[in-house]
Design an enzyme around this catalytic site. Structure first.
Site, short mmCIF file in Angstrom:
data_model
loop_
_atom_site.label_atom_id
_atom_site.label_comp_id
_atom_site.label_asym_id
_atom_site.label_seq_id
_atom_site.Cartn_x
_atom_site.Cartn_y
_atom_site.Cartn_z
N SER A 12 -4.86 -0.14 -3.16
CA SER A 12 -5.25 1.20 -2.77
C SER A 12 -6.47 1.07 -1.88
O SER A 12 -7.41 0.34 -2.21
CB SER A 12 -5.54 2.07 -3.99
OG SER A 12 -5.57 3.43 -3.58
N GLU A 13 -6.45 1.77 -0.75
CA GLU A 13 -7.43 1.49 0.30
C GLU A 13 -8.86 1.88 -0.08
O GLU A 13 -9.80 1.47 0.59
CB GLU A 13 -7.01 2.14 1.62
CG GLU A 13 -6.96 3.65 1.62
CD GLU A 13 -5.58 4.19 1.26
OE1 GLU A 13 -4.82 3.49 0.55
OE2 GLU A 13 -5.27 5.32 1.67
N ASN A 14 -9.03 2.64 -1.15
CA ASN A 14 -10.41 2.93 -1.58
C ASN A 14 -11.07 1.72 -2.24
O ASN A 14 -12.29 1.74 -2.46
CB ASN A 14 -10.47 4.15 -2.50
CG ASN A 14 -9.60 4.02 -3.72
OD1 ASN A 14 -8.48 3.53 -3.65
ND2 ASN A 14 -10.11 4.44 -4.86
N ASN A 60 0.86 -1.18 0.00
CA ASN A 60 0.00 0.00 0.00
C ASN A 60 0.90 1.24 0.00
O ASN A 60 1.76 1.39 0.86
CB ASN A 60 -0.91 0.01 1.24
CG ASN A 60 -1.83 1.22 1.25
OD1 ASN A 60 -1.40 2.35 1.44
ND2 ASN A 60 -3.11 0.98 1.03
N SER A 114 -11.54 -3.69 2.09
CA SER A 114 -10.22 -3.12 1.88
C SER A 114 -9.46 -2.97 3.20
O SER A 114 -8.29 -3.35 3.31
CB SER A 114 -10.36 -1.76 1.20
OG SER A 114 -9.10 -1.24 0.89
#
Lengths: 233, 217, 233, 217
Positions: free
Chosen positions: B45-47, B22, B87
Site C-alpha cells: 500500500s503506497e502509504n 498494489n 514507497s
C-alpha cells in the site's frame, strides 16, 4: 550531543508567522502532528500555505485550521473527506495545488537532501505537467519537478530522544521522515521523549541532525478515519 | 455479466506466484480476497506498508496501521513499514509487479482518466499518477459503461488524463480486453455475454480475432 | 510472504557470467559481502565491472578478485590501500572510473528508486564533470549524473528474514541499502537468517521487495583495516 | 610557527556550540581533541555515523563501527547510523555546519585541489568533492608551504581541482586567512611568525589590513 528538546508546543512553534509555508506530516489522520496543529489554531496564524498529503476531516487535523480560515493554499495529493475544504475551494477562498503523491514525497525529500530538482515519469501527458519541462530518458518521458521550500516542517513520531533522533510506528511514518530537514526549522512532536542514549543507533529512522526542536506531545487522539474490522471466527 | 465481486474474482487470476501487488481503492481492494492460497503474494500500500493482511478483529484496530484507503489493516509475517518516498521508489523502480486500479475512462491507446471530472469537486489524484506512470503491468477494473449506459472504453479519453499509454489490460463486467497497438483486443467474454453486447458497449476500436472464450472464474 | 531464501552462496550466485556488472556493498572492508566475493573467486568469473566504493586490500575483499585478474573495470570513489590494484592500473590492465562518494551512493539509489538521473553540485568545475551536462539551480552549478545499471548487487546485512527483509549494523550499513534493488538481481548475505515474522516491521532497513535472494553467510572474518584504540587508564 | 597539533588546536576554536562537524583525514581528525568541552558538538563521518566518540578501549574494537578513515571508533549517546545516500543528503542539504579538510593547494578564488597529482597513483576523491561542493562553511587545514618550500596558497591551483570557489578559511602553520573577493585576507599570525614570513610563503594575493594579531590558542 546537541540538545533539541523544548518544553512544549508553545516553545516549539516560536517564530511561526502569518503567510509562512508549512510542511505537515501524516497520511489522512494517521501520523499527523496533532499538537502543532492545535498550537497553530491557538496562535491564529493566518494566510498559511500547507504542504500536506491530505487536508484532514471537517473537525480534525488540518480541518481545524480550515474552520478558522487560516489556510490560504493547500499543496496536497488528495483532499476528499472534507466538506469545509470543498466549500472554501469552490468559493475561491482557498487555493489548491494538486500534486501526485510520490512527487509530493520526493519534493520534500529533495529539499531534505539538497537536490534542487528531479525527473519523474509521474504526471507526464497530464495537466499536472502543463508548463513544466519534460525530457526523455531511456525511451520514457519524464517531468522536471523542483524541491519544495518551506519555513517550518511539523512532524510527529512515536519515540524520540533529546538529540532529536526519531522512530516512527507503522504507517504513521508516511510523509513524516521525508519532511524532516526539508524546511528551515523542523519541529518534531513525539509520543514518548527519551534521554539521549535510550534509542539503539541502528534503529533510528531520522537522525537528529534533521530536527531543530523536539517536544513531548500531549493528549493524542489518533482518530481512525475508516474503522474496518472482520468478524472473529 | 459480472458484478463487482465477479470482476475482482477474474482479476485475481492475473495475480501470479511471487508478485508484489498494489491494489487501488474500490473493486481492486476486493481482489485480495480471491487470490489462490497456494501462491505467494504480497500486497503493497503506497502509504508505506508491504505485506498487508486482512482487516483486524474488532477491538484490535490500530490507528497507526492503515492502508491507502485509510482503512485499519493488519500485517502478515514478513511485513515492513517505510516512508512515502521509499514507497514510491518501489513503484517507480518497478519492484511492484502488478497495479490494479479503477478508471472512469480508458482509451484504445492505453490512456487512462480516473481522477477528475471538470465542474465537479476534484479530490485529487493521490498516488494514481505515480502508479500508472511507473508500473509496467497495469490492469484496470471497471464497469464497461457508465450509469448513463455510455461506453468507458473510448477512442480517446474525454476527461483529464491520469496517465498516457499505460494500461495493459481491462477487466469489466462484460469482458477481458488487452490494449494492443490497434485498440482493444477482446480476450474473453463474461459468462452469458455475447460479442454483440460487448461491441455495442465499446466505443473504441474493438479487435475480435477467432473464437472468444467465456472467462473461467 | 514471498520467500527469498536460497541454500548458500552457490545457489545465490546462479546466473553470474563473465563480463557482467556487479554492485558490491561495503566501505573499506566494513560490511562487504565476503561470501559472494569468495564465490566469485571460486567461479572464476572474468571481465567483471565492479561498482564498489573501495577495492579492498591486497589479500581481502575485492583484492581477492584483483589477485585473480577477474576485474576489468572498477567504479569507485577511493582505491588506496591496495598495491596489486595500483600495479594493474598503472599497467593499463585495469580500467578505473573514479566517482565522488555521494554521487556513487546516489547513482545506486537512483537505480533502486527508478530515477533515471539527478543533479548534484559534486564535481562541478573538476575533471569529474568533463563532458557532462551542467545546469544552474538557485545560483549554483550542478552536474547531471545518471543512474547505474548492473546485473547483480551483492550486499551484506546483519540480520535478515525469509522474506528478504534486512537490518544492518553500525557503519557496516554504508552502501549496502543503496544497492538493494538497484541491479537486476539483488543477492543479500546475512550474519543471521531468521524466519519471517522474527523482525519488527518498524525496524527493517530494507524491505524484502528490493531483494531477490537471501542466504545465511558463513565464516565472516570482518577484518579491521585500521585498528585504533585508546589507553584504558 | 605551529605544528599539526597547533593547527588542530586553532581550528578547534572555529567549532561553535550546536555545530554538526565533518572532519577529514589527517590534521582535521585531531581537531576533535581540542574542542571546548562546555559546548555541544556532534561529529559526522560520511560513511554513515553521527555522534562519533573517541577510539574504543583496547579489546572493544568493533569491525562494524568505523569512521571514514576506516579507523575503529565509538559512538556517543544520541548517535545514529545511516546509509551512504542519507549521509551525503545531510552534507548536500547543508545540515552539516562545518567541514574541515586538508588540501594540497588552495587558490585565492577559493578553489581547492586535494585529490590528485598527475603522474602519481590516484587514490580517488572519496567524499571530498561532495563535501566541498555542498558545505557553506569549509575550513582548510594545511601547511603553508610544501616540502620543497613552495607556497600552497596560490593565484590559481595547478593540480586538478576538487572544487571551485568553495574554501572560506585556511589555517596553516603560519597564519589564519580568509578567502575574500580579492584574495587571501590575513586574519592572524601564528605565534612568533612575522608578516614578512607569511608574505614570502604566500604566492596568491595576500591582503593585509591594519594590525594583524597573533593567534590565541
Amino acid at each position: 550531543m546537541i540538545r533539541k528538546t523544548v518544553k512544549d508546543s508553545r516553545e516549539a512553534l516560536q517564530g511561526v508567522e502569518d503567510g509562512m509555508t508549512f510542511m505537515l506530516g501524516g497520511f489522512g489522520l494517521c501520523g499527523i502532528p496533532e499538537n502543532a496543529i492545535s498550537e497553530l489554531v491557538r496562535l491564529e496564524i493566518k494566510n498559511i500555505t500547507c504542504i500536506s498529503n491530505n487536508a484532514g476531516v471537517d473537525d480534525f487535523g488540518l480541518g481545524l485550521l480550515l474552520q478558522k480560515h487560516q489556510i490560504k493554499k493547500m499543496i496536497s495529493s488528495y483532499v476528499g473527506e472534507n466538506d469545509e475544504f470543498e466549500r472554501q475551494m469552490l468559493s475561491g477562498e482557498l487555493e489548491v495545488e494538486l500534486t501526485p503523491q510520490g512527487t509530493l514525497a520526493e519534493k520534500c525529500k529533495a529539499a531534505q537532501s539538497g537536490f534542487p530538482a528531479f525527473y519523474t515519469p509521474a504526471g507526464y501527458g497530464t495537466e499536472v505537467a502543463e508548463g513544466k519541462e519534460t525530457r526523455e530518458f531511456n525511451g520514457k518521458m519524464h517531468v522536471l519537478e523542483y524541491a519544495y521550500s518551506a519555513d517550518f516542517a511539523f512532524v510527529k513520531a512515536w519515540k524520540g530522544d533529546e538529540a532529536g533522533n526519531l522512530i516512527f510506528k507503522g504507517t504513521a511514518r508516511n510523509f513524516n521522515p521525508c519532511m524532516c530537514g526539508a524546511a528551515k526549522i523542523t519541529v518534531a512532536e513525539v509520543e514518548e521523549l527519551l534521554p539521549a542514549g535510550s534509542l539503539d543507533p541502528n534503529e533510528i529512522h531520522i537522525p537528529g541532525i534533521f530536527v531543530q526542536r523536539i517536544f513531548q506531545g500531549k493528549q493524542y487522539e489518533k482518530r481512525i478515519e475508516q474503522r474496518t474490522v472482520r468478524p472473529r471466527n | 455479466m459480472l458484478d463487482k465481486i465477479g470482476i475482482a474474482r477474474r482479476i485475481a487470476k492475473e495475480v501470479k506466484d511471487g508478485y508484489y501487488v498494489n491494489l487501488g481503492i474500490g473493486i481492486p481492494t476486493l481482489v485480495a480476497n480471491f487470490v489462490r492460497d497456494d501462491i505467494s503474494v504480497e500486497f503493497q500500500s503506497e502509504n508505506g506498508v508491504l505485506g498487508m493482511g486482512p482487516f483486524p478483529f474488532e477491538g484490535e484496530e490500530d490507528a497507526d496501521i492503515i492502508n491507502a484507503g485509510k482503512q485499519t489493516i493488519t500485517t502478515m509475517p514478513g511485513a515492513s513499514f517505510f516512508d512515502s518516498a521509499t514507497s514510491f521508489g518501489m513503484i517507480r523502480g518497478k519492484h511492484v509487479h502488478l497495479t490494479i486500479l479503477g478508471a472512469m475512462e480508458v482509451a484504445e491507446n492505453g490512456d487512462i482518466a480516473n481522477w477528475k471530472i471538470p465542474g465537479k469537486m476534484v479530490k485529487g489524484m493521490g498516488g494514481a499518477m505515480d502508479l500508472v506512470a511507473s508500473a509496467d503491468n497495469i490492469i484496470v477494473a471497471m464497469m464497461h459503461t457508465n450509469k448513463a449506459g455510455e461506453s468507458k472504453l473510448l477512442k480517446r479519453c474525454t476527461l483529464p488524463l491520469t496517465g498516457v499509454g499505460c494500461v495493459k489490460k481491462i477487466v469489466t463486467n462484460l469482458a477481458v480486453l488487452e490494449i494492443v497497438p490497434k485498440g482493444f483486443k477482446l480476450l474473453e467474454r463474461a459468462p452469458g455475454v455475447s460479442i454483440e453486447t460487448i461491441k455495442k458497449a465499446t466505443e473504441g476500436n474493438l479487435l475480435i480475432q477467432g473464437d472468444i472464450p467465456e472467462m473461467e472464474l
